[in-house]
Structures are given as structure tokens and as C-alpha cells.
Design a protein around this motif. Structure first.
Motif, PDB file in Angstrom:
ATOM      1  N   ALA A 129       6.443   6.225   1.292  1.00 14.36           N
ATOM      2  CA  ALA A 129       6.343   7.542   1.927  1.00 14.36           C
ATOM      3  C   ALA A 129       6.237   7.417   3.430  1.00 14.36           C
ATOM      4  O   ALA A 129       5.710   8.295   4.101  1.00 14.36           O
ATOM      5  N   GLY A 130       6.740   6.325   3.973  1.00 15.94           N
ATOM      6  CA  GLY A 130       6.809   6.148   5.417  1.00 15.94           C
ATOM      7  C   GLY A 130       8.113   6.709   5.962  1.00 15.94           C
ATOM      8  O   GLY A 130       8.723   7.603   5.382  1.00 15.94           O
ATOM      9  N   ASP A 142      -4.712   8.270  11.743  1.00 13.75           N
ATOM     10  CA  ASP A 142      -3.305   7.891  11.777  1.00 13.75           C
ATOM     11  C   ASP A 142      -3.017   6.923  12.918  1.00 13.75           C
ATOM     12  O   ASP A 142      -3.610   6.991  13.981  1.00 13.75           O
ATOM     13  N   THR A 143      -2.084   6.045  12.671  1.00 18.46           N
ATOM     14  CA  THR A 143      -1.560   5.177  13.714  1.00 18.46           C
ATOM     15  C   THR A 143      -0.118   5.550  13.947  1.00 18.46           C
ATOM     16  O   THR A 143       0.678   5.559  13.028  1.00 18.46           O
ATOM     17  N   VAL A 172       0.526   6.774   9.712  1.00 20.86           N
ATOM     18  CA  VAL A 172       1.837   7.394   9.860  1.00 20.86           C
ATOM     19  C   VAL A 172       2.618   6.599  10.894  1.00 20.86           C
ATOM     20  O   VAL A 172       2.140   6.367  11.999  1.00 20.86           O
ATOM     21  N   ILE A 173       3.792   6.163  10.530  1.00 21.16           N
ATOM     22  CA  ILE A 173       4.640   5.383  11.416  1.00 21.16           C
ATOM     23  C   ILE A 173       5.768   6.273  11.924  1.00 21.16           C
ATOM     24  O   ILE A 173       6.488   6.879  11.142  1.00 21.16           O
ATOM     25  N   PRO A 222       0.812  -1.213   0.000  1.00 19.92           N
ATOM     26  CA  PRO A 222       0.000   0.000   0.000  1.00 19.92           C
ATOM     27  C   PRO A 222       0.845   1.263   0.000  1.00 19.92           C
ATOM     28  O   PRO A 222       1.989   1.251   0.416  1.00 19.92           O
ATOM     29  N   VAL A 223       0.251   2.341  -0.466  1.00 19.47           N
ATOM     30  CA  VAL A 223       0.892   3.649  -0.447  1.00 19.47           C
ATOM     31  C   VAL A 223       0.554   4.334   0.866  1.00 19.47           C
ATOM     32  O   VAL A 223      -0.602   4.392   1.272  1.00 19.47           O
ATOM     33  N   ILE A 224       1.571   4.833   1.543  1.00 19.35           N
ATOM     34  CA  ILE A 224       1.377   5.474   2.836  1.00 19.35           C
ATOM     35  C   ILE A 224       1.717   6.956   2.706  1.00 19.35           C
ATOM     36  O   ILE A 224       2.737   7.326   2.156  1.00 19.35           O
TER      37      ILE A 224
END
Length: 356
Positions: A344-345, A66-67, A322-323, A56-58
Motif C-alpha cells: 500500500a505504498g 509519517d515519514t 508514507v513514502i 511490513p504492511v504500509i
């Protein structure tokens, strides 16, 4: 980035069945990981492995859904003033994102503004996957090799583990289009490398010194009671019943230079998700029981995918993940370190042990 750069037209229909990868389309300007997985988390067929084409795209910007997983020690541990071991840091998958790596290392005080080692006797471990998908994989390898020398001179060390993408790049260089028995049809390292984010610029700049360095990397190591590996798989057990045995077997396999043997090694290191579901804690305990340690620390599987909380495609109004730190799971026995920089993470660099 244009997928398939440098790919001959005849190669665009190549399929590596081990990875359930669809035929590569004609070149088009797309984002890495542009397509979502066709399977819901937990429902993948046995042996299914996401690639850059179906992860997946993040999105980087936050939102109500958000997580954020943050479990890091924020203050550096004091270094031993009598020349003992300094604090321990680990780095997740880099995948060619050199600028992001430099920023993350600098933020932790491990390098200075010029990119030179600045952490004295600190210990730094990279968990593998330096190349593919991102723009400068060879630049990442050059940096790690240089930091290894600078850290050693300062009384610390910078070391690295073997990831499945190191095996893939070695195989693509050594064996190219030589057919291998994939167990599910005929495949080639070259096709697999291209389908999994191989960058022509990396191959053009790849030198013997890089190949020799990658070929000598350990597959696993034990540091401060943490078992460090690249992949979240129990396949390491197939190669020995001790750290030394596994590392020796992996190096010997690469030395024999047999395409089928190297492919089998790559295939096993590409397995993932062994620690994610109900049987995960048992799988971790099996590894710890054989190789030692009280907790396993790995890269390979992006945290967003482990969480099952994925963002939508660009422009989607759905919830986004979001990580910000590593993910602790499997009853606290496993720590995932791939923040999903290719989606994008965030490229994660953290100090161990993690805060309780």
C-alpha cells in the motif's frame, strides 16, 4: 487476493530455505505482506531476504508518525531541440500494479490519457520486477514493450532492467518443479515463485514473446552518470568487471538453460541491503569504481524497510510510514526507488538527477 491460488495441496508445505520462508498455509484471504519480519532491521541473519510474507504492511493514509521522503525535480528538463537526449526518468518496482503504473506515468507526462507515449525524446528506464504479488504482471510487461516501440518512434526510448522476479518467472516457466541445489537444501523455481507472490493468471498468459523479451534484458546500465541496477547488492561483481561483461554473462547464463546456474543467478540477484548500514557507502563505491557513475539507483528493497520505520498491521493504531519519493542514503551515493507499492505504498516514477 488469495494466497496459493492454483497451488496443489502437496506444494503447500514447500520451503525454500534460501529465503527463510515458512511453510505456505492453506489458502486464505490475506493481504500481501501480511506478516511483519521476525527480525528487527539490522538484526537479520546473513543472507536473510524478506518476501511478500514478511515485509511490513504500509498504510496509504498519513499520521503524526509519517515519514515523507521527497527529493525529486518537479519541473521537466528542456528537451534538446536538435534531436539530442531528452530528460531521464526511472521507475521503481511495479509488481503487477498496472493501474498504479499508468497513473504514475501519466502524472509525469510520459503517457497520455490513452496510455500512449507522450514524452517525445525523453528517456525512461524501468528498474525491474514487473510481475508477481500484484494483479496484472503480464499487462505491465505488455505496456513496457509497447511503450518501447512508441518511444523509439518519437525519438526517445523506454528500456528495462532485469529484476530478480523476471529471473524467478523465467525459471518457474522453464524448470517448474525440477529440483535445484539451493546451497541450503533442495528447492524448485515453482515453489519459490509461488511463495514469493507468483500469480496463476500471469503464468496462464505468459507467452514466448514475453520470455524472450525478459531473457534479453540488461542487468545494469549507466545513464547520465547514474549506475542503474535492480538490486541493492554487490553480487553484480560476480559476473564481470564491466557493464558489457555483466550483461553478456547474465544473458549467456539464461541461454545455457541450466537450472542450477539460473537458480544461482536468481539467488544472487535476490540479495539486498548491501548499501544500508555503516559499510554501505564503501559497497556503493566499490560498484561505482568498477562500473562507473557517481551515484547508484536501485529498486528491489522497499524504502519503508530500508528506513526501519514500518507501519503496523491493518487496524493497528501505531505510527504509519508514507513514502512520497525516492530515498537517498549511503552518504548520498545510493537512491532507492521501491516505494512499496505491494504494501500500500507508492509506485515511484521520478526524473533524474534528483534535486540537491
Amino acid at each position: 487476493m488469495t494466497q496459493g491460488a492454483g497451488l496443489e495441496p502437496a506444494m503447500r508445505t514447500a520451503t525454500v530455505r534460501d529465503f527463510r520462508v515458512p511453510p505456505l498455509p492453506a489458502p486464505a484471504h490475506v493481504h500481501d505482506a501480511e506478516q511483519a519480519s521476525p527480525y528487527a532491521p539490522g538484526d537479520e541473519p546473513d543472507g536473510y531476504t524478506p518476501t511478500q510474507r514478511d515485509l511490513p504492511v504500509i498504510s496509504r493514509d498519513g499520521g503524526p508518525g509519517d515519514t515523507v521522503v521527497v527529493r525529486t525535480v518537479r519541473e521537466p528538463l528542456p528537451a534538446d531541440s536538435e534531436g539530442g537526449l531528452g530528460p531521464l526518468y526511472v521507475v521503481g518496482d511495479v509488481h503487477g500494479y498496472l493501474d498504479e503504473l499508468l497513473a504514475a506515468l501519466c502524472a509525469q507526462g510520459l503517457i497520455d490519457a490513452e496510455g500512449k507515449w507522450a514524452a517525445g525524446n525523453a528517456r525512461l528506464w524501468f528498474l525491474g520486477d514487473f510481475t508477481d504479488r500484484g494483479p496484472d504482471g503480464i499487462g505491465v510487461i505488455d505496456l513496457v514493450m509497447r511503450l518501447s516501440a512508441e518511444a523509439a518512434a518519437a525519438g526517445g526510448y523506454c528500456k528495462a532492467l532485469m529484476g530478480n522476479h523476471e529471473l524467478l518467472l523465467i525459471g518457474a516457466k522453464r524448470f517448474g518443479d525440477t529440483p535445484v541445489n539451493s546451497g541450503a537444501g533442495t528447492a524448485t523455481f515453482q515453489a519459490a515463485w509461488l511463495l514469493n507472490g507468483g500469480q496463476k493468471a500471469d503464468m496462464d498468459r505468459l507467452q514466448d514473446v514475453h520470455l524472450q523479451w525478459m531473457s534479453r534484458l540488461d542487468a545494469m546500465e549507466l545513464e547520465d552518470d547514474h549506475l542503474l541496477v535492480h538490486s541493492d547488492t554487490t553480487a553484480y561483481l560476480d559476473y564481470g568487471d564491466s557493464l558489457e561483461a555483466v550483461n553478456d554473462t547474465v544473458r549467456e547464463t539464461l541461454t545455457r538453460n541450466d537450472a542450477d546456474e539460473c537458480w544461482d543467478l536468481f539467488r544472487k540477484f535476490t540479495k539486498r541491503f548491501a548499501f544500508r548500514d555503516e559499510s554501505g557507502p564503501q559497497a556503493v563505491q566499490e560498484l561505482l569504481g568498477v562500473f562507473g557513475g557517481h551515484r547508484i539507483v536501485h529498486g528491489h528493497s522497499p524504502i519503508p524497510y530500508l528506513l526501519g520505520e514500518v507501519g503496523g498491521e491493518d487496524g493497528d493504531d501505531g505510527p504509519r510510514t508514507v513514502i512520497e519519493g525516492p530515498h537517498v542514503y549511503a552518504d548520498g551515493l545510493a537512491v532507492a526507488m521501491d516505494g512499496g507499492v505491494t504494501m500500500a505504498g507508492k509506485l515511484l516514477v521520478v526524473q533524474l538527477p534528483l534535486a540537491d
